[in-house]
Scaffold this motif. Structure first.
Motif, short mmCIF file in Angstrom:
data_model
loop_
_atom_site.label_atom_id
_atom_site.label_comp_id
_atom_site.label_asym_id
_atom_site.label_seq_id
_atom_site.Cartn_x
_atom_site.Cartn_y
_atom_site.Cartn_z
N PRO A 10 0.73 -1.11 0.07
CA PRO A 10 0.08 0.08 -0.04
C PRO A 10 0.89 1.12 -0.05
N VAL A 11 0.45 2.15 -0.82
CA VAL A 11 1.19 3.39 -0.77
C VAL A 11 0.89 4.17 0.63
N GLU A 12 -0.28 4.16 0.92
CA GLU A 12 -0.92 4.69 2.06
C GLU A 12 -1.46 3.83 2.79
N SER A 13 -2.63 4.31 3.61
CA SER A 13 -3.72 3.31 4.37
C SER A 13 -4.49 2.82 3.19
N PHE A 14 -5.35 1.82 3.49
CA PHE A 14 -6.22 1.34 2.43
C PHE A 14 -7.37 0.84 3.14
N PHE A 15 -8.29 0.92 1.96
CA PHE A 15 -9.85 0.54 2.38
C PHE A 15 -10.14 -0.60 1.63
N PHE A 16 -10.82 -1.51 2.11
CA PHE A 16 -11.67 -2.58 1.16
C PHE A 16 -13.16 -2.70 1.61
N GLY A 17 -13.99 -2.18 0.99
CA GLY A 17 -15.38 -2.07 1.33
C GLY A 17 -16.03 -3.34 1.20
#
Length: 383
Positions: A10-17
């Motif tokens: 990940p480049v930054e934080s991540f989100f998987f909906g």
């Protein structure tokens, strides 16, 4: 064939909906939600879509308007198949993509990579054990409890699992059995805000919280040493371009989640790394045990008839598809706007779930889980 370990950093934080966003539908009624939480892993169908897109990118065939002459359409079908993944289609073909493993986490060290999965759910979070023993319910002392249900059926419950302690959210090194606490692997990255309407005014019930994740990196290690990973089998025999040493930045998940993707040639499979795989075959007690390494689809009837007892969780699953090859109404629409969410919602057993059955029903349960359509893209993988 080309076999690759694909890493997603990940480049930054991540989100998987998931099924519930800020606005979602329940029983065909639109509902509001003020707290939205990321899942820990991306869906396998999302990984499939990402790889299909990268194959087109690698071969110079990705057109944002999706307006292709016939000869390019034919080439695309050879490379990635005709259609998106469909849960009801037993003969999905994805071109040169042969198999995708379940997504796991990789902890990079100076000597080798360690593969981390969710710990099987029969391990309690408050136990003192530093390692996971897949036979902890069934040791030489016969550590199970035989009880009778209201239907006069005998059920054997694992004594070492205490339901009052809940399900563990920790991770497991699949080669060594070492347990890593969840907060040693993932950290929640929450943000709060207020929604504004089109006139930039505060709406009623507009306060929201978005919970993303980021990896807990080892500050004593010189580089970011955790990432997602999966194993990709791809038929590159007649392909002039391969994924060897290929790198790119990809978008996966929601809320502008970007990842650095890399490919590394390997000669092993995920199950080659599972040190406790063969132990389940030595069970001589009344119960057989199945550990799900991936999210798994099984019919309700097969589950109720053949699974005598389980320690499990369910997750909602809904596919995205784009019939962009034959639909005139989609002509000229940008690639990223051509996807439609399925009207049908399914429930999958979450990875790490543990199923118990007896020897008489074991093969029927295994047969109901074995689904080549799902296993091709990393669902329904078990030991």
């Amino acid at each position: 064939m080309g076999k690759y370990l694909v890493k997603l950093k990940p480049v930054e934080s991540f989100f998987f909906g998931g099924e519930r966003g800020f606005d979602f539908y329940e029983n065909d009624t639109k509902a509001k939600n003020n707290i939205v939480k990321s899942k820990e892993f991306p869906q396998q169908s999302s990984i499939l879509g990402m790889i299909r897109k990268e194959i087109l990118v690698l071969n110079g065939l990705l057109n944002e308007k999706w307006d292709y002459p016939p000869h390019e359409k034919e080439k695309m079908e050879q490379l990635i198949g005709k259609k998106s993944f469909n849960i009801t289609n037993p003969t999905d073909d994805f071109g040169i993509i042969k198999t995708i493993s379940p997504v796991f986490m990789v902890q990079e060290t100076q000597s080798n990579d360690r593969f981390l999965i969710k710990i099987p759910k029969d391990h309690n979070q408050n136990k003192d054990s530093e390692k996971y023993d897949p036979l902890n319910f069934n040791d030489s002392k016969g550590s199970y409890l035989k009880v009778k249900t209201n239907l006069s059926k005998e059920v054997y419950l694992p004594v070492n699992f205490d339901s009052k302690k809940g399900l563990s959210e920790d991770f497991l090194d699949i080669e060594t059995g070492e347990i890593l606490a969840q907060d040693k692997v993932l950290i929640k990255d929450s943000s709060i805000g207020i929604k504004l309407d089109d006139n930039h005014k505060t709406q009623n019930y507009s306060l929201f919280r978005l919970e993303r994740y980021k990896f807990n990196y080892d500050k004593n290690y010189e580089k970011s040493n955790k990432c997602f990973g999966f194993i990709l089998d791809i038929d590159e025999k007649d392909q002039p371009i391969t994924f060897n040493n290929y790198k790119n930045i990809v978008n996966l998940g929601g809320e502008s989640s970007y990842f650095s993707m890399s490919f590394e040639n390997i000669n092993f499979d995920l199950k080659d790394k599972v040190d406790f795989e063969n132990k389940k075959n030595i069970l001589n007690e009344p119960y057989c045990k199945i550990i799900l390494l991936s999210d798994t689809y099984i019919s309700k009837d097969a589950y109720e008839q053949n699974c005598i007892y389980s320690i499990s969780k369910k997750i909602d699953f809904r596919t995205l598809s784009s019939e962009n090859y034959n639909s005139n109404k989609e002509k000229g629409k940008p690639y990223y706007k051509r996807f439609e969410k399925s009207k049908n919602r399914y429930s999958l057993l979450e990875k790490g779930s543990v199923l118990f059955t007896n020897k008489d029903r074991y093969h029927e349960l295994i047969e109901s889980i074995n689904n080549s359509n799902f296993q091709k893209i990393g669902y329904n993988i078990f030991i």
